[in-house]
Design an enzyme around this catalytic site. Sequence first.
Site, PDB file in Angstrom:
ATOM      1  N   CYS A   1       0.818  -1.231   0.000  1.00 48.56           N
ATOM      2  CA  CYS A   1       0.000   0.000   0.000  1.00 48.56           C
ATOM      3  C   CYS A   1       0.847   1.274   0.000  1.00 48.56           C
ATOM      4  O   CYS A   1       0.320   2.363  -0.221  1.00 48.56           O
ATOM      5  CB  CYS A   1      -0.949   0.010   1.193  1.00 48.56           C
ATOM      6  SG  CYS A   1      -2.015  -1.440   1.282  1.00 48.56           S
TER       7      CYS A   1
ATOM      8  N   HIS B   1      -2.950   7.187   2.668  1.00 47.53           N
ATOM      9  CA  HIS B   1      -3.430   5.902   2.150  1.00 47.53           C
ATOM     10  C   HIS B   1      -4.845   5.666   2.666  1.00 47.53           C
ATOM     11  O   HIS B   1      -5.144   5.896   3.839  1.00 47.53           O
ATOM     12  CB  HIS B   1      -2.487   4.784   2.595  1.00 47.53           C
ATOM     13  CG  HIS B   1      -3.026   3.423   2.284  1.00 47.53           C
ATOM     14  ND1 HIS B   1      -3.502   3.095   1.048  1.00 47.53           N
ATOM     15  CD2 HIS B   1      -3.186   2.322   3.065  1.00 47.53           C
ATOM     16  CE1 HIS B   1      -3.933   1.850   1.068  1.00 47.53           C
ATOM     17  NE2 HIS B   1      -3.756   1.362   2.281  1.00 47.53           N
TER      18      HIS B   1
ATOM     19  N   ASN C   1     -10.091   0.057   0.146  1.00 47.09           N
ATOM     20  CA  ASN C   1      -8.623   0.120   0.133  1.00 47.09           C
ATOM     21  C   ASN C   1      -8.120  -0.470  -1.194  1.00 47.09           C
ATOM     22  O   ASN C   1      -8.217  -1.676  -1.407  1.00 47.09           O
ATOM     23  CB  ASN C   1      -8.095  -0.677   1.326  1.00 47.09           C
ATOM     24  CG  ASN C   1      -6.577  -0.662   1.428  1.00 47.09           C
ATOM     25  OD1 ASN C   1      -5.886  -0.220   0.512  1.00 47.09           O
ATOM     26  ND2 ASN C   1      -6.066  -1.157   2.542  1.00 47.09           N
TER      27      ASN C   1
HETATM   28  N1  ACO Z   1     -18.722  -8.260   9.489  1.00 42.41           N
HETATM   29  C1  ACO Z   1     -19.183  -8.537  10.712  1.00 42.41           C
HETATM   30  N2  ACO Z   1     -18.386  -8.899  11.730  1.00 42.41           N
HETATM   31  C2  ACO Z   1     -17.076  -8.976  11.486  1.00 42.41           C
HETATM   32  C3  ACO Z   1     -16.530  -8.706  10.227  1.00 42.41           C
HETATM   33  C4  ACO Z   1     -17.417  -8.339   9.205  1.00 42.41           C
HETATM   34  N3  ACO Z   1     -16.987  -8.030   7.956  1.00 42.41           N
HETATM   35  N4  ACO Z   1     -15.198  -8.865  10.288  1.00 42.41           N
HETATM   36  C5  ACO Z   1     -14.899  -9.205  11.540  1.00 42.41           C
HETATM   37  N5  ACO Z   1     -16.046  -9.299  12.275  1.00 42.41           N
HETATM   38  C6  ACO Z   1     -16.190  -9.640  13.666  1.00 42.41           C
HETATM   39  C7  ACO Z   1     -15.004 -10.384  14.208  1.00 42.41           C
HETATM   40  O1  ACO Z   1     -15.110 -11.749  13.916  1.00 42.41           O
HETATM   41  C8  ACO Z   1     -15.110 -10.081  15.679  1.00 42.41           C
HETATM   42  O2  ACO Z   1     -16.069 -10.957  16.225  1.00 42.41           O
HETATM   43  P1  ACO Z   1     -15.831 -11.653  17.651  1.00 42.41           P
HETATM   44  O3  ACO Z   1     -15.694 -10.526  18.614  1.00 42.41           O
HETATM   45  O4  ACO Z   1     -17.072 -12.478  17.843  1.00 42.41           O
HETATM   46  O5  ACO Z   1     -14.580 -12.455  17.494  1.00 42.41           O
HETATM   47  C9  ACO Z   1     -15.717  -8.691  15.737  1.00 42.41           C
HETATM   48  O6  ACO Z   1     -16.274  -8.448  14.446  1.00 42.41           O
HETATM   49  C10 ACO Z   1     -14.727  -7.613  16.081  1.00 42.41           C
HETATM   50  O7  ACO Z   1     -13.599  -7.755  15.261  1.00 42.41           O
HETATM   51  P2  ACO Z   1     -12.410  -6.772  15.455  1.00 42.41           P
HETATM   52  O8  ACO Z   1     -11.313  -7.254  14.587  1.00 42.41           O
HETATM   53  O9  ACO Z   1     -12.120  -6.539  16.923  1.00 42.41           O
HETATM   54  O10 ACO Z   1     -12.987  -5.407  14.870  1.00 42.41           O
HETATM   55  P3  ACO Z   1     -12.266  -4.029  14.782  1.00 42.41           P
HETATM   56  O11 ACO Z   1     -13.121  -3.001  15.413  1.00 42.41           O
HETATM   57  O12 ACO Z   1     -10.834  -4.093  15.152  1.00 42.41           O
HETATM   58  O13 ACO Z   1     -12.285  -3.763  13.203  1.00 42.41           O
HETATM   59  C11 ACO Z   1     -10.921  -3.911  11.230  1.00 42.41           C
HETATM   60  C12 ACO Z   1     -11.640  -4.672  12.311  1.00 42.41           C
HETATM   61  C13 ACO Z   1     -11.920  -3.073  10.464  1.00 42.41           C
HETATM   62  C14 ACO Z   1     -10.250  -4.894  10.272  1.00 42.41           C
HETATM   63  C15 ACO Z   1      -9.874  -3.007  11.876  1.00 42.41           C
HETATM   64  O14 ACO Z   1      -9.059  -3.737  12.748  1.00 42.41           O
HETATM   65  C16 ACO Z   1      -9.022  -2.315  10.870  1.00 42.41           C
HETATM   66  O15 ACO Z   1      -9.493  -1.507  10.096  1.00 42.41           O
HETATM   67  N6  ACO Z   1      -7.716  -2.584  10.888  1.00 42.41           N
HETATM   68  C17 ACO Z   1      -6.837  -1.997   9.919  1.00 42.41           C
HETATM   69  C18 ACO Z   1      -6.752  -2.945   8.825  1.00 42.41           C
HETATM   70  C19 ACO Z   1      -6.652  -2.302   7.492  1.00 42.41           C
HETATM   71  O16 ACO Z   1      -7.184  -1.257   7.209  1.00 42.41           O
HETATM   72  N7  ACO Z   1      -5.971  -3.007   6.657  1.00 42.41           N
HETATM   73  C20 ACO Z   1      -5.827  -2.601   5.332  1.00 42.41           C
HETATM   74  C21 ACO Z   1      -4.559  -3.112   4.827  1.00 42.41           C
HETATM   75  S1  ACO Z   1      -3.296  -2.424   5.706  1.00 42.41           S
HETATM   76  C22 ACO Z   1      -3.067  -1.034   5.089  1.00 42.41           C
HETATM   77  O17 ACO Z   1      -3.564  -0.735   4.050  1.00 42.41           O
HETATM   78  C23 ACO Z   1      -2.241  -0.146   5.901  1.00 42.41           C
END
Ligand code: ACO
Length: 319
Positions: free
Chosen positions: A113, A246, A276
Amino acid sequence: MNFSRIVGTGSYLPSRILTNRDLERMVDTSDEWVFTRTGIRQRHVAADNENASDLALAASRRAIEAAGITPRDIDLIVVATTTPDMVFPSTACILQAKLGIKGCPAFDMQAVCSGFVYGIGAADQFMRSGQYRHALVVGAEVYSRILDWKDRSTCVLFGDGAGAVVLKADTAPGIMSCHLHADGSYADILSVPGTVRGGEVSGRPLLKMEGGTVFKFAVKVLGEVAEEALAANNLAKSDIDWLIPHQANIRIIQATARKLGLSMEKVVTTVDRHANTSAASVPLALDEAVRDGRIRAGQHVLLEGVGGGFTWGSVLIKW
Ligand code: ACO
């Protein structure tokens, strides 16, 4: 002294749009969950016959036209991509042929990215040598090909697209500074752990990610790299006219803006519509803000990348 300046931008998004509501029919998720956690409402998905080089070609043609030059004027091509058309030749070489030109150097930049920011950093160094007049720098991705469409925690986050710029040699910047960083010890928190071996796919070539760790890392380094760019150019946070980070997640972008004391009105965001798009996200957002007239001559524009590797970096521009 030789410098480089962006004189044309372009972008391309595949016509097929996949909304969060569409995803509700594919995995156990909801528009509400995806939007509140990420700010994403929809993403574009390439057609089966569209590869990264096709997306790159459409974006490049628009950037070349905006620059008022022809493909024959291009003397360097850098394509940032993590989803190349094939193992080799590079997507940059394939793009060169599709543009109908030959002879100039063309290579891919693999920094996930951060790829576009790395690509500008590399091209700017070439231009500073004084040997090049016009560089084409592209970010092009088809992440739909490397997603596990059964994994709701990752498939909702990404989209396909391409953005491109033409850099022109100039006696004044333009590109004021580029700061690039990497820390390979974080390889495991975001990866596509597969390769080709002996004619077979070895490993699992689908994206896997520790979302929470990535989130914290991204907020930390996007703040640091902005401070680094401002200090190197003796500028204050208030001198930033436009921040183009980004586009991974609106909460990462908002946290970065807060750290810099910037109002969200000074931040270009496309994550709601594009999701993304990895190396394409920054040039897609840049093209939008140039074409709608937000970015104007004389303004300071700060580009920021962060992604797998881990890699991160900034490009500070006097437009
Ligand atoms: N729909 C519904 N529920 C979901 C989904 C979904 N799509 N995905 C995960 N869940 C659930 C999980 O299973 C978890 O359930 P559980 O508590 O029963 O185990 C719950 O939702 C919470 O999951 P978390 O991972 O704690 O949610 P969080 O608030 O951290 O959000 C996310 C997750 C959106 C991925 C966040 O961590 C994030 O944005 N991280 C950055 C990742 C990113 O942007 N990566 C892009 C590539 S890296 C880059 O470009 C820099």
